[in-house]
Scaffold this motif. Structure first.
Motif, PDB file in Angstrom:
ATOM      1  N   LEU A  32     -55.827  45.932  23.892  1.00 21.22           N
ATOM      2  CA  LEU A  32     -55.195  46.859  23.065  1.00 21.22           C
ATOM      3  C   LEU A  32     -55.002  48.426  23.715  1.00 21.22           C
ATOM      4  CD1 LEU A  32     -56.780  45.758  19.673  1.00 21.22           C
ATOM      5  CD2 LEU A  32     -54.560  45.214  20.438  1.00 21.22           C
ATOM      6  N   VAL A  33     -56.063  48.813  24.377  1.00 19.40           N
ATOM      7  CA  VAL A  33     -56.138  50.237  24.880  1.00 19.40           C
ATOM      8  C   VAL A  33     -54.922  50.296  26.212  1.00 19.40           C
ATOM      9  CG1 VAL A  33     -57.146  51.703  26.475  1.00 19.40           C
ATOM     10  CG2 VAL A  33     -58.395  50.641  24.410  1.00 19.40           C
ATOM     11  N   CYS A  34     -54.955  49.305  26.917  1.00 20.93           N
ATOM     12  CA  CYS A  34     -53.772  49.097  27.746  1.00 20.93           C
ATOM     13  C   CYS A  34     -52.433  49.128  27.299  1.00 20.93           C
ATOM     14  CB  CYS A  34     -53.925  47.810  28.597  1.00 20.93           C
ATOM     15  SG  CYS A  34     -55.262  47.885  29.670  1.00 20.93           S
ATOM     16  N   LEU A  35     -52.229  48.290  26.163  1.00 24.65           N
ATOM     17  CA  LEU A  35     -50.947  48.257  25.392  1.00 24.65           C
ATOM     18  C   LEU A  35     -50.701  49.708  24.677  1.00 24.65           C
ATOM     19  CD1 LEU A  35     -48.632  46.602  24.297  1.00 24.65           C
ATOM     20  CD2 LEU A  35     -50.139  46.092  22.299  1.00 24.65           C
ATOM     21  N   ARG A  36     -51.675  50.355  24.265  1.00 22.72           N
ATOM     22  CA  ARG A  36     -51.236  51.684  23.623  1.00 22.72           C
ATOM     23  C   ARG A  36     -50.807  52.606  24.794  1.00 22.72           C
ATOM     24  NH1 ARG A  36     -56.335  53.546  21.816  1.00 22.72           N
ATOM     25  NH2 ARG A  36     -56.158  51.562  20.750  1.00 22.72           N
ATOM     26  N   GLN A  37     -51.489  52.693  25.989  1.00 25.50           N
ATOM     27  CA  GLN A  37     -51.297  53.464  27.178  1.00 25.50           C
ATOM     28  C   GLN A  37     -49.773  53.075  27.702  1.00 25.50           C
ATOM     29  OE1 GLN A  37     -54.462  53.085  29.788  1.00 25.50           O
ATOM     30  NE2 GLN A  37     -55.608  54.469  28.644  1.00 25.50           N
ATOM     31  N   TYR A  38     -49.646  51.953  27.472  1.00 31.30           N
ATOM     32  CA  TYR A  38     -48.099  51.531  28.336  1.00 31.30           C
ATOM     33  C   TYR A  38     -47.035  51.875  27.309  1.00 31.30           C
ATOM     34  CZ  TYR A  38     -44.209  48.775  29.332  1.00 31.30           C
ATOM     35  OH  TYR A  38     -42.832  48.274  29.479  1.00 31.30           O
ATOM     36  N   ARG A  39     -47.396  51.721  25.861  1.00 31.05           N
ATOM     37  CA  ARG A  39     -46.088  52.449  25.080  1.00 31.05           C
ATOM     38  C   ARG A  39     -46.284  53.763  25.062  1.00 31.05           C
ATOM     39  NH1 ARG A  39     -47.931  48.878  19.631  1.00 31.05           N
ATOM     40  NH2 ARG A  39     -47.005  46.967  20.202  1.00 31.05           N
ATOM     41  N   ARG A  40     -47.380  54.516  25.451  1.00 29.80           N
ATOM     42  CA  ARG A  40     -47.145  55.977  25.462  1.00 29.80           C
ATOM     43  C   ARG A  40     -46.483  56.423  26.789  1.00 29.80           C
ATOM     44  NH1 ARG A  40     -52.391  57.694  24.911  1.00 29.80           N
ATOM     45  NH2 ARG A  40     -52.592  57.947  27.237  1.00 29.80           N
ATOM     46  N   THR A  41     -46.773  55.787  27.987  1.00 30.39           N
ATOM     47  CA  THR A  41     -46.487  56.226  29.315  1.00 30.39           C
ATOM     48  C   THR A  41     -45.403  55.487  29.903  1.00 30.39           C
ATOM     49  OG1 THR A  41     -48.026  55.102  30.464  1.00 30.39           O
ATOM     50  CG2 THR A  41     -48.567  57.368  29.733  1.00 30.39           C
ATOM     51  N   ARG A  42     -45.121  54.190  29.645  1.00 27.04           N
ATOM     52  CA  ARG A  42     -44.415  53.220  30.171  1.00 27.04           C
ATOM     53  C   ARG A  42     -44.701  52.963  31.622  1.00 27.04           C
ATOM     54  NH1 ARG A  42     -42.664  50.354  26.173  1.00 27.04           N
ATOM     55  NH2 ARG A  42     -41.336  51.530  24.648  1.00 27.04           N
ATOM     56  N   GLY A  43     -45.763  52.934  31.974  1.00 25.88           N
ATOM     57  CA  GLY A  43     -46.382  52.839  33.493  1.00 25.88           C
ATOM     58  C   GLY A  43     -46.337  51.393  33.616  1.00 25.88           C
ATOM     59  N   LYS A  44     -46.011  50.945  34.792  1.00 26.77           N
ATOM     60  CA  LYS A  44     -46.076  49.509  35.281  1.00 26.77           C
ATOM     61  C   LYS A  44     -47.510  49.247  35.219  1.00 26.77           C
ATOM     62  CE  LYS A  44     -41.342  49.051  37.129  1.00 26.77           C
ATOM     63  NZ  LYS A  44     -40.694  49.359  36.061  1.00 26.77           N
ATOM     64  N   ILE A  45     -48.356  50.170  35.837  1.00 28.44           N
ATOM     65  CA  ILE A  45     -49.873  49.767  36.220  1.00 28.44           C
ATOM     66  C   ILE A  45     -50.422  49.422  34.954  1.00 28.44           C
ATOM     67  CG2 ILE A  45     -50.660  52.118  35.741  1.00 28.44           C
ATOM     68  CD1 ILE A  45     -51.719  49.810  38.504  1.00 28.44           C
ATOM     69  N   HIS A  46     -50.017  49.735  33.710  1.00 22.80           N
ATOM     70  CA  HIS A  46     -50.618  49.313  32.599  1.00 22.80           C
ATOM     71  C   HIS A  46     -50.191  47.655  31.929  1.00 22.80           C
ATOM     72  CE1 HIS A  46     -51.780  53.195  31.755  1.00 22.80           C
ATOM     73  NE2 HIS A  46     -50.844  53.695  31.758  1.00 22.80           N
ATOM     74  N   ILE A  47     -49.193  47.289  32.744  1.00 26.76           N
ATOM     75  CA  ILE A  47     -48.652  46.178  32.667  1.00 26.76           C
ATOM     76  C   ILE A  47     -49.560  45.119  33.608  1.00 26.76           C
ATOM     77  CG2 ILE A  47     -46.844  44.227  32.923  1.00 26.76           C
ATOM     78  CD1 ILE A  47     -44.770  46.385  32.357  1.00 26.76           C
ATOM     79  N   VAL A  48     -50.004  45.632  34.616  1.00 27.98           N
ATOM     80  CA  VAL A  48     -50.764  45.078  35.529  1.00 27.98           C
ATOM     81  C   VAL A  48     -52.047  44.765  34.989  1.00 27.98           C
ATOM     82  CG1 VAL A  48     -51.889  45.170  37.852  1.00 27.98           C
ATOM     83  CG2 VAL A  48     -49.494  45.394  37.549  1.00 27.98           C
ATOM     84  N   ASN A  49     -52.779  45.952  34.351  1.00 27.89           N
ATOM     85  CA  ASN A  49     -53.840  45.892  33.773  1.00 27.89           C
ATOM     86  C   ASN A  49     -53.880  44.906  32.691  1.00 27.89           C
ATOM     87  OD1 ASN A  49     -55.088  47.907  35.318  1.00 27.89           O
ATOM     88  ND2 ASN A  49     -54.503  49.681  34.008  1.00 27.89           N
ATOM     89  N   MET A  50     -52.902  44.825  31.654  1.00 27.53           N
ATOM     90  CA  MET A  50     -52.939  43.877  30.642  1.00 27.53           C
ATOM     91  C   MET A  50     -52.831  42.598  31.237  1.00 27.53           C
ATOM     92  SD  MET A  50     -50.436  45.617  27.711  1.00 27.53           S
ATOM     93  CE  MET A  50     -49.115  45.875  28.556  1.00 27.53           C
TER      94      MET A  50
END
Length: 88
Positions: A32-50
């Motif tokens: 959920l933290v990674c998803l929230r960060q991805y929605r905010r920044t649209r960074g591809k690294i957050h998809i890898v983390n998820m």
């Protein structure tokens, strides 16, 4: 090497099972933290983390379910039993 009594083995197994389910809860929180960060920044690294968190979640969920059912026959759930034997 220390040898455990049958009672202490059950206690250690229960502690391991509780720790496994805590790890499952932490995986859900991290996702959920990674998803929230991805929605905010649209960074591809957050998809890898998820993805990493999801894989870890599935692994912990499977190994958390095995002791709940205390499977004794390999014919019931072949995948879970084979993973159980690999993990031991």
């Amino acid at each position: 090497m220390i040898q455990l009594s049958p009672y202490s083995e059950r206690v250690v197994d229960r502690i391991n099972m509780i720790a496994m389910w805590i790890a499952v809860a932490v995986c859900i929180r991290n996702f959920l933290v990674c998803l929230r960060q991805y929605r905010r920044t649209r960074g591809k690294i957050h998809i890898v983390n998820m993805t990493q968190v999801a894989v870890f979640f599935v692994h912990r969920l499977i190994f958390g379910l095995i002791p709940l059912f205390e499977l004794s026959a390999c014919a019931i759930f072949p995948l879970l039993i084979s993973l159980w034997h690999i993990g031991r």
